[in-house]
Design an enzyme around this catalytic site. Structure first.
Site, short mmCIF file in Angstrom:
data_model
loop_
_atom_site.label_atom_id
_atom_site.label_comp_id
_atom_site.label_asym_id
_atom_site.label_seq_id
_atom_site.Cartn_x
_atom_site.Cartn_y
_atom_site.Cartn_z
CB SER A 114 -6.96 1.43 45.37
OG SER A 114 -5.77 1.79 44.40
N GLY B 227 -9.60 2.27 42.20
CA GLY B 227 -9.97 2.21 40.85
C GLY B 227 -10.69 3.73 40.21
CG ASN C 208 -7.09 4.76 39.27
OD1 ASN C 208 -6.05 3.90 38.92
ND2 ASN C 208 -7.50 5.02 40.34
CG ASP D 99 0.60 -3.05 42.53
OD1 ASP D 99 0.87 -2.33 43.55
OD2 ASP D 99 -0.58 -3.16 42.23
CG HIS E 261 -2.43 -0.97 45.02
ND1 HIS E 261 -2.15 -1.47 43.78
CD2 HIS E 261 -3.34 -0.30 45.07
CE1 HIS E 261 -2.86 -0.97 42.97
NE2 HIS E 261 -3.78 -0.33 43.74
#
Length: 263
Positions: A33, A68, A100, A220, A223
């Site tokens: 992402s 993800g 991830n 967050d 991102h």
């Protein structure tokens, strides 16, 4: 004997063909992402840095990053296979994972985790929610297989380390995760070009300062906003300019003007 005019026509035709081949080269992006089109924010004002890379290059960019994903899930879903099939000789392929790829801990397998070690042949057994055993491999394994498959096609892979999270230690960005070192190892072991994207983004963020950088993260600490994504793209370009990748020759005037220096 062929005439001089025929030879001249042949040479000119060959030069045109070579020029067209060079012009046809492109840049493909594989990642998560933090690189992807929407930045993983589902319409909440985030964007991945891959969206902004093209403005700094003389080549078109195709962004195949998916939110993800890890190196393992990108492999298992067939996305690396699709990317490799679409790559042609002379294409550049930037591969960046790490956000991830960590362990799922005691929870059932999440389809993304890899072994906690760096050996190419390292494996581990995890279990899904139904208790079925699944053998997983290392970050090194998934990344190396992709890099070597691209090299076999004549494409030019660039291994890039994951970007930092917006986590600070005093006045500087905190220490990198183990996947930054893992990415460096993959590049060395495959003789692929390497960009320490983490380090170049950290350099940019340290220069900008925590107060402003905080505004780059609307939801967050992972991102980025479009403004932050552009800073991250500029940091990647700086890493290209300071490295040994042939992509350096395709950086345009705007790219050569990105801030900061070599690390």
């Amino acid at each position: 004997m062929p005439s001089l005019s025929h030879l001249t026509t042949f040479v000119l035709g060959a030069l045109v063909a070579l020029t067209q081949q060079a012009d046809a080269a492109k840049v493909l992006l594989a990642g998560d992402s933090t690189m992807a089109v929407t930045g993983g924010g589902s319409g909440t004002g985030t964007a991945g840095w891959g969206v902004y890379l093209g403005q700094y290059l003389n080549l078109p960019v195709t962004n195949d990053a998916i939110a993800g994903r890890s190196a393992r899930s990108y492999t298992d879903e067939g996305r690396f296979t699709t990317l490799i099939n679409s790559a042609a000789a002379g294409d550049f392929v930037v591969i960046e994972f790490g956000h991830n790829d960590g362990s799922a801990g005691t929870a059932p397998d999440n389809g993304r985790q890899e072994t906690g070690t760096d050996g190419y042949s390292d494996t581990a057994v995890v279990h899904d929610a139904s208790g079925n055993a699944i053998t997983i491999h290392s970050f090194n394994y998934y990344m190396t297989n992709a890099v070597r498959a691209l090299q076999a096609k004549g494409a030019i892979p660039i291994v890039s380390s994951q970007t930092p999270d917006n986590i600070w230690s005093g006045s500087t960005i905190g220490a990198p995760s183990r996947f930054v070192g893992y990415a460096s190892d993959v590049a060395k072991n495959t003789s692929a070009a390497y960009v320490d994207h983490f380090a170049y983004v950290a350099q940019a963020y340290d220069a900008i300062g925590e107060t402003t950088v905080n505004t780059y993260y609307p939801i967050d600490h992972t991102h980025t906003s479009p403004t932050g994504a552009n800073v991250v793209a500029q940091a990647f370009v700086r890493g290209i300019l300071c490295g040994n990748s042939a992509l350096k020759a395709q950086v345009n005037a705007a790219g050569k003007a990105v801030p900061n220096g070599c690390i």
